[in-house]
Design an enzyme around this catalytic site. Structure first.
Site, PDB file in Angstrom:
ATOM      1  N   ASP A   1      43.490  37.866  45.600  1.00 49.23           N
ATOM      2  CA  ASP A   1      42.641  37.461  44.483  1.00 49.23           C
ATOM      3  C   ASP A   1      42.217  38.655  43.634  1.00 49.23           C
ATOM      4  O   ASP A   1      41.499  38.500  42.658  1.00 49.23           O
ATOM      5  CB  ASP A   1      41.406  36.707  44.995  1.00 49.23           C
ATOM      6  CG  ASP A   1      40.692  35.944  43.891  1.00 49.23           C
ATOM      7  OD1 ASP A   1      41.343  35.633  42.877  1.00 49.23           O
ATOM      8  OD2 ASP A   1      39.480  35.669  44.039  1.00 49.23           O
TER       9      ASP A   1
ATOM     10  N   GLU B   1      44.352  40.236  41.800  1.00 47.49           N
ATOM     11  CA  GLU B   1      45.709  40.245  41.247  1.00 47.49           C
ATOM     12  C   GLU B   1      45.788  40.829  39.841  1.00 47.49           C
ATOM     13  O   GLU B   1      46.807  41.394  39.445  1.00 47.49           O
ATOM     14  CB  GLU B   1      46.281  38.822  41.237  1.00 47.49           C
ATOM     15  CG  GLU B   1      45.873  37.938  40.080  1.00 47.49           C
ATOM     16  CD  GLU B   1      44.372  37.683  39.955  1.00 47.49           C
ATOM     17  OE1 GLU B   1      43.896  37.547  38.818  1.00 47.49           O
ATOM     18  OE2 GLU B   1      43.674  37.625  40.993  1.00 47.49           O
TER      19      GLU B   1
ATOM     20  N   LYS C   1      40.513  30.904  46.221  1.00 50.77           N
ATOM     21  CA  LYS C   1      39.162  30.695  45.718  1.00 50.77           C
ATOM     22  C   LYS C   1      38.632  29.349  46.206  1.00 50.77           C
ATOM     23  O   LYS C   1      39.402  28.482  46.649  1.00 50.77           O
ATOM     24  CB  LYS C   1      39.168  30.694  44.182  1.00 50.77           C
ATOM     25  CG  LYS C   1      39.551  31.999  43.524  1.00 50.77           C
ATOM     26  CD  LYS C   1      39.532  31.853  42.010  1.00 50.77           C
ATOM     27  CE  LYS C   1      39.953  33.119  41.307  1.00 50.77           C
ATOM     28  NZ  LYS C   1      38.953  34.195  41.432  1.00 50.77           N
TER      29      LYS C   1
ATOM     30  N   LYS D   1      44.735  41.422  30.052  1.00 47.23           N
ATOM     31  CA  LYS D   1      45.079  40.685  31.271  1.00 47.23           C
ATOM     32  C   LYS D   1      45.483  39.260  30.899  1.00 47.23           C
ATOM     33  O   LYS D   1      44.775  38.573  30.165  1.00 47.23           O
ATOM     34  CB  LYS D   1      43.878  40.663  32.222  1.00 47.23           C
ATOM     35  CG  LYS D   1      44.112  39.842  33.501  1.00 47.23           C
ATOM     36  CD  LYS D   1      42.863  39.844  34.379  1.00 47.23           C
ATOM     37  CE  LYS D   1      42.983  38.827  35.502  1.00 47.23           C
ATOM     38  NZ  LYS D   1      41.753  38.747  36.321  1.00 47.23           N
TER      39      LYS D   1
ATOM     40  N   ASP E   1      40.886  33.139  32.772  1.00 48.04           N
ATOM     41  CA  ASP E   1      41.247  34.431  33.346  1.00 48.04           C
ATOM     42  C   ASP E   1      42.231  35.192  32.465  1.00 48.04           C
ATOM     43  O   ASP E   1      42.607  36.310  32.786  1.00 48.04           O
ATOM     44  CB  ASP E   1      41.816  34.262  34.760  1.00 48.04           C
ATOM     45  CG  ASP E   1      41.512  35.440  35.651  1.00 48.04           C
ATOM     46  OD1 ASP E   1      40.571  36.195  35.348  1.00 48.04           O
ATOM     47  OD2 ASP E   1      42.212  35.621  36.666  1.00 48.04           O
TER      48      ASP E   1
ATOM     49  N   ARG F   1      44.423  43.377  38.397  1.00 46.00           N
ATOM     50  CA  ARG F   1      44.619  44.827  38.317  1.00 46.00           C
ATOM     51  C   ARG F   1      46.049  45.223  38.673  1.00 46.00           C
ATOM     52  O   ARG F   1      46.555  46.238  38.200  1.00 46.00           O
ATOM     53  CB  ARG F   1      43.602  45.547  39.206  1.00 46.00           C
ATOM     54  CG  ARG F   1      43.758  45.307  40.688  1.00 46.00           C
ATOM     55  CD  ARG F   1      42.499  45.616  41.474  1.00 46.00           C
ATOM     56  NE  ARG F   1      41.466  44.621  41.222  1.00 46.00           N
ATOM     57  CZ  ARG F   1      40.261  44.649  41.805  1.00 46.00           C
ATOM     58  NH1 ARG F   1      39.968  45.615  42.663  1.00 46.00           N
ATOM     59  NH2 ARG F   1      39.369  43.725  41.546  1.00 46.00           N
TER      60      ARG F   1
END
Length: 457
Positions: A308, A310, A238, A226, A249, A312
């Site tokens: 949020d 996102e 968020k 990712k 992330d 996946r």
């Protein structure tokens, strides 16, 4: 760090179990340190003898190195193996702990961390394992790269610069790094991924890293990370506190790039492909919205229940590309995907979902060799129903219940029956407090596991 094999007694490290010395000033608790200056020794506590393990040895040595970093010590020496370990296991455990203890992320500090420790004297009988030590040091270079990439902030790491780092770090090692930009991404049918990316002024980069040095007829392993270099949550925004660490992330992509470095640095004769769909999840008039229905590369439609969720969506296209373009023997995706995995497994275990028990057995074996903790979650058909949509083929969230499982099951729809393991590293890739051989921040988790998986392919 210079590792020598010379049986030196200079600043000798003596391992001591709890209450073994009868010293009122030193109990021998795990990680307790006592400089015995008159004898040119440093006593290092290992805790209770009946609780001793390789993990305890590593953590004790790690604590020792963190202590020594602040001292005017240039050289230390280790005595011969006094445990029931194989000598190679003893050597590699000590060196991994030393390298982890030395690591410091001070990129943004005016005052840099200065370490006077330069020389590590190892018992001469361990010199026969020099090749194993060199191999480990190359793997740890990959782990360090992963840590650095994840620790860098989003004003320095965004899709373009992440792609540049991959090219800079890997191309000279025999990895063919292909970087695709917006128009190419759309032409490749990576439309779900692009919907997440389109709200940001920093345009996406689709990064494909091919290390094809195995047999011509050998199907590759494909590692997909990712690559959300920053995640605001999009319109499902968020909180401010929730955004502060969203530079992390892209932990999955950091792991994959680090693993590709370890694999290529050690010149494994294997076929491995790394894939990263790098982008930002930002808010603008171009951003995708809750309620949108978007199409993925495999033709499935996705109802956006929450912007949020996102990661996946980007992974859906990335794993589908990996499955259809490379026909892999095994595909692994790694992602800082859900807060739910922290609720279940804290920051200690990586959560896993698989469609193939044989594939997962390979991953868990590699993780045990690497001393990295992975826990399998049930891929239950009933739970899959939470992702059902009234208006599209699938919904990008399954609600609060079994959040880590439904996230993995969402990705499963796009792997084209490839043997696949999903690894949710949301808890383990970036720590909120020190744990084991890591300080707060990036850990480079699973670089070692991916390396050992490739090595034993």
């Amino acid at each position: 760090m210079n590792y020598k094999y010379n049986d030196s007694n200079r600043n000798l490290i003596e391992f001591v179990f709890e209450n073994e010395k009868g010293n009122p000033f030193f109990k021998g608790n795990m990680g307790e340190i006592f400089p015995n200056i008159g004898e040119d020794k440093i006593l290092l506590g290992l805790g209770k003898k009946n609780e001793f393990s390789k993990e305890v040895l590593k953590e004790a040595v790690y604590k020792l190195i963190r202590y020594i970093k602040s001292k005017d010590i240039e050289e230390i020496s280790f005595i011969e193996n006094q445990f029931n370990f194989k000598d190679k296991e003893y050597l590699l455990s000590i060196v991994e702990a030393i390298e982890s203890g030395i690591y410091e992320f001070d990129h943004y500090k005016k005052e840099k961390s200065l370490v006077k420790l330069e020389n590590i004297n190892l018992p001469k009988n361990l010199e026969e394992y020099k090749e194993d030590l060199d191999e480990l040091l190359n793997v740890l270079l990959g782990q360090k790269l992963a840590k650095d990439l994840v620790n860098l902030r989003s004003n320095d790491i965004y899709p373009e610069t992440l792609a540049n780092y991959a090219k800079k770090e890997l191309e000279d090692l025999g990895v063919d790094v292909k970087i695709y930009q917006k128009d190419e991404i759309l032409n490749m049918g990576l439309t779900a991924y692009y919907n997440v990316a389109k709200g940001s002024d920093n345009e996406p980069r689709f990064i494909v890293m091919e290390y094809l040095h195995g047999k011509d007829d050998e199907r590759p392993y494909v590692y997909v990370g990712k690559g959300l270099t920053y995640d605001s949550g999009g319109y499902s925004i968020k909180t401010s506190d929730g955004m502060k660490t969203m530079n992390s992330d892209m932990g999955g992509s950091g792991t994959v790039i680090g693993a590709m470095k370890a694999i290529s640095k050690n010149k494994l004769k294997k076929n491995i492909v790394g894939i990263v769909a790098a982008c930002e999840n930002s808010i603008s008039g171009r951003s995708y919205k809750p309620g949108d229905i978007i199409k993925a590369r495999n033709g499935m439609t996705i109802e956006v229940d929450n912007t949020d969720a996102e990661g996946r969506i980007t992974l859906a296209d990335a794993v589908n590309y990996g499955a259809t373009e490379y026909n892999p023997e095994l595909m692994i995706d790694l992602a800082t995907l859900t807060g739910a995995v922290l609720v279940a497994l804290a920051e200690t275990y990586t959560g896993a979902i698989t469609n193939n028990d044989e594939a997962f057995a390979k991953v868990i074996e590699a993780s045990k060799v690497s001393d990295e903790k992975v826990w399998q979650l049930p891929n239950d058909p009933f739970i899959r129903k939470y992702n059902e949509s009234e208006n599209a083929d699938i919904k990008n969230t399954g609600g609060r219940m079994a959040g880590s499982i439904t996230a993995g099951q969402f990705i499963e729809n796009f792997v084209e029956n490839t043997p696949w393991v999903h690894l949710d590293i949301a808890g383990t890739a970036y720590l909120s407090a020190p744990q084991g051989l890591n300080q707060k921040g990036a850990t480079g988790v699973l670089v070692k596991t991916l390396y050992n998986l490739a090595k034993n392919k």
